[in-house]
Motif scaffolding. Structure first.
Motif, short mmCIF file in Angstrom:
data_model
loop_
_atom_site.label_atom_id
_atom_site.label_comp_id
_atom_site.label_asym_id
_atom_site.label_seq_id
_atom_site.Cartn_x
_atom_site.Cartn_y
_atom_site.Cartn_z
N GLY A 102 61.32 48.47 22.08
CA GLY A 102 61.00 49.12 24.06
C GLY A 102 62.39 50.12 24.44
N PHE A 103 62.87 50.44 23.69
CA PHE A 103 64.63 50.98 24.59
C PHE A 103 65.20 51.89 23.17
CE2 PHE A 103 66.14 46.90 24.40
CZ PHE A 103 67.65 47.54 24.15
N GLU A 104 66.03 52.43 24.19
CA GLU A 104 67.26 53.40 23.09
C GLU A 104 68.94 52.72 23.68
OE1 GLU A 104 66.44 57.65 22.08
OE2 GLU A 104 65.82 57.60 24.40
N THR A 105 69.49 52.42 22.99
CA THR A 105 70.57 51.99 22.87
C THR A 105 71.69 53.95 22.83
OG1 THR A 105 71.60 51.60 21.09
CG2 THR A 105 70.45 49.72 22.22
N VAL A 106 72.40 54.27 24.50
CA VAL A 106 73.17 54.90 23.73
C VAL A 106 74.94 54.09 23.71
CG1 VAL A 106 74.58 57.37 24.61
CG2 VAL A 106 72.16 56.70 24.40
N THR A 107 75.71 55.09 22.59
CA THR A 107 76.69 54.28 22.58
C THR A 107 78.36 55.35 22.85
OG1 THR A 107 76.28 52.32 20.92
CG2 THR A 107 78.25 52.78 20.84
N VAL A 108 79.43 55.57 23.25
CA VAL A 108 79.97 56.82 23.46
C VAL A 108 81.35 56.23 23.46
CG1 VAL A 108 81.10 58.68 25.25
CG2 VAL A 108 78.68 57.39 25.65
N LEU A 109 82.28 56.16 22.30
CA LEU A 109 83.74 55.77 21.68
C LEU A 109 84.58 56.53 21.96
CD1 LEU A 109 84.27 53.49 20.32
CD2 LEU A 109 84.15 54.66 18.29
N TYR A 110 85.37 55.99 22.68
CA TYR A 110 86.18 57.02 23.36
C TYR A 110 88.03 56.56 22.08
CZ TYR A 110 83.55 57.90 27.21
OH TYR A 110 82.61 58.42 28.09
N GLN A 111 88.05 55.68 21.71
CA GLN A 111 88.88 55.12 21.19
C GLN A 111 88.50 53.67 19.97
OE1 GLN A 111 93.15 55.23 23.90
NE2 GLN A 111 92.09 54.52 25.15
N GLY A 112 88.92 53.87 19.24
CA GLY A 112 88.95 52.55 18.68
C GLY A 112 87.83 53.19 17.38
N LEU A 135 75.03 52.40 26.73
CA LEU A 135 74.08 52.81 27.84
C LEU A 135 72.33 52.76 27.28
CD1 LEU A 135 73.12 53.61 30.51
CD2 LEU A 135 72.79 55.68 29.21
N TRP A 136 71.90 52.03 28.33
CA TRP A 136 70.35 51.38 27.66
C TRP A 136 69.34 52.00 28.28
CZ3 TRP A 136 69.06 45.30 26.26
CH2 TRP A 136 70.32 44.67 26.10
N VAL A 137 69.14 53.14 27.87
CA VAL A 137 67.73 54.12 28.49
C VAL A 137 66.67 53.76 27.86
CG1 VAL A 137 66.46 56.17 28.81
CG2 VAL A 137 69.96 55.93 27.38
N ASN A 138 65.29 52.93 28.82
CA ASN A 138 64.12 52.89 28.82
C ASN A 138 63.68 54.14 28.23
OD1 ASN A 138 62.20 50.90 28.94
ND2 ASN A 138 61.53 51.18 31.00
N LEU A 139 62.14 53.82 27.16
CA LEU A 139 61.41 54.55 26.88
C LEU A 139 60.33 54.03 28.07
CD1 LEU A 139 61.91 53.92 22.72
CD2 LEU A 139 62.27 56.42 24.37
N PRO A 140 58.86 55.13 27.88
CA PRO A 140 58.15 55.81 28.63
C PRO A 140 56.64 54.37 27.85
CG PRO A 140 58.80 57.20 28.00
CD PRO A 140 59.82 57.01 27.71
N ALA A 141 55.71 53.90 28.50
CA ALA A 141 55.33 53.00 27.54
C ALA A 141 54.75 53.16 26.35
CB ALA A 141 53.93 52.39 28.35
N LYS A 142 54.28 54.29 26.29
CA LYS A 142 53.76 55.34 25.49
C LYS A 142 54.83 56.02 24.41
CE LYS A 142 54.72 60.51 27.34
NZ LYS A 142 55.48 60.53 25.96
#
Length: 291
Positions: free
Chosen positions: A67-77, A127-134
Motif C-alpha cells: 500500500g505504500f513505498e519505502t525510500v532508503t537513502v544510504l550515506y555510510q555502510g 522514508l515511507w511514502v503513501n500511495l493514492p488509493a487508486k
C-alpha cells in the motif's frame, strides 16, 4: 511573490530503538500520529553507528509491505536486499532504493557480507511514502538508483551543494519516479552558508537536520531534529551555524484516510484484513520461493 513558510513544530529529543539487530533508529514521525505529514507516513534515521567486524548477518529478516513505498537513502555502510519476486541488490554510500510495495511484496534487508565482515559506520534514512488509493494495487517494483545518477548542484553564494533525488530544485530534476508530486533534496551547507529554497505552496514540507546546526526561518535546529512547516507559503531560508547536512522533503497531500497495521497501510480496516489474509495465503510470495 514569495512568502515565508511558518514553522508548525520542531521535533526534538527523539529516543533511539533497534529495528532488527542491524538498524539503530530514531523515528522522527510515523502514521500513527495522524495525517499532518501526509503523504509521508514514517521516517527512521539510523546511525551514524559503528559496527564491529562480525560473522553473523545483521538486519531485518523476511517481512511484507503493501500500500505504500519505502525510500532508503544510504550515506555510510553497505546493505543487501532480497525480495519475493526474485529481485536482489546491494546499496552503497550515496545510493537510494525506491521500493513500490504496491499490491504486496515480501523482502529482507541486511548488512552486506562485506560490511558485516569488515565493520564500520552505518548511516541511512528510510522514508515511507503513501500511495493514492487508486495506486495501492500497483505491481511491486524497485528503483535502484546509484549515487552517480543524482545530479549535484552548487547552491548560490557558495552556500553548499544539493543532490536532487526526486522532484526539482533550481530547475534540476531528480531521477526518482513518483506517483504524486514529491521533492527529496539532500542538502549539504558550508559553515556560515545560507540558502533560500522555494517550495510549492500547499505541500507538506519538512526538513531533517542530520548533522551540524542551522537556523531555519529564524528557528534553531540541530542534529537529529525535524522542522515541520505550515503548508501555506513558498519560502524556506536556511543558515548553517556549522557544516551541516539536511534532508528536505515536500509532497502534495493525498487527503485520503490512512488505516495502517504494521507493514500494511491502506484506506479501510477491511483492506487491512485483506492484506493480512493475502500475506498469510502466500499471495505476496515467499523468499524461500524466490530465485
Amino acid at each position: 511573490m514569495k512568502t515565508a513558510k511558518s514553522i508548525r513544530q520542531v521535533v526534538r529529543n527523539i529516543p533511539q530503538h533497534w529495528v532488527g539487530d542491524g538498524f539503530p533508529v530514531r523515528s522522527l514521525f510515523s502514521y500513527g500520529g495522524g495525517n499532518e505529514f501526509d503523504p509521508f507516513l514514517l521516517l527512521d534515521y539510523a546511525g551514524p553507528h559503528e559496527f564491529k567486524p562480525g560473522d553473523a548477518k545483521r538486519g531485518v529478516g523476511e517481512h511484507p509491505h503493501k500500500g505504500f513505498e519505502t525510500v532508503t537513502v544510504l550515506y555510510q555502510g553497505e546493505l543487501e536486499h532480497r525480495d519475493s519476486s526474485g529481485g536482489h541488490g546491494t546499496l552503497g554510500p550515496g545510493d537510494v532504493q525506491w521500493m513500490t510495495a504496491g499490491n504486496g511484496i515480501v523482502h529482507e534487508e541486511f548488512h552486506s557480507e562485506k560490511f558485516t565482515r569488515q565493520g564500520g559506520l552505518l548511516e541511512m534514512v528510510q522514508l515511507w511514502v503513501n500511495l493514492p488509493a487508486k495506486d495501492k494495487g500497483s505491481p511491486a517494483k524497485y528503483q535502484d538508483l546509484l549515487a552517480d545518477q543524482f545530479p549535484s548542484l552548487s547552491l548560490p553564494n557558495n552556500a553548499g551543494t544539493a543532490r536532487v533525488i526526486a522532484g526539482e530544485l533550481f530547475d534540476t530534476l531528480g531521477p526518482a519516479s513518483t506517483f504524486t508530486p514529491i521533492n527529496v533534496w539532500d542538502v549539504q551547507l558550508n559553515a556560515e552558508g545560507s540558502t533560500e529554497l522555494t517550495i510549492p505552496s500547499g505541500h507538506t514540507s519538512l526538513l531533517i537536520v542530520q548533522s551540524g546546526s542551522v537556523t531555519v526561518n529564524n528557528e534553531f535546529a540541530k542534529a537529529v531534529e525535524l522542522v515541520l512547516f505550515d503548508r501555506e507559503g513558498t519560502s524556506v531560508e536556511i543558515a548553517a551555524d556549522s557544516e551541516s547536512r539536511i534532508l528536505v522533503l515536500t509532497g502534495e497531500p493525498l487527503g485520503e484516510p490512512v488505516v495502517g497495521q504494521g507493514p500494511f497501510v491502506m484506506n479501510t480496516r477491511e483492506e487491512i484484513h485483506e492484506a493480512i489474509r493475502d500475506y498469510k495465503a502466500g499471495k505476496m510470495g515467499r523468499l524461500s520461493e524466490a530465485t
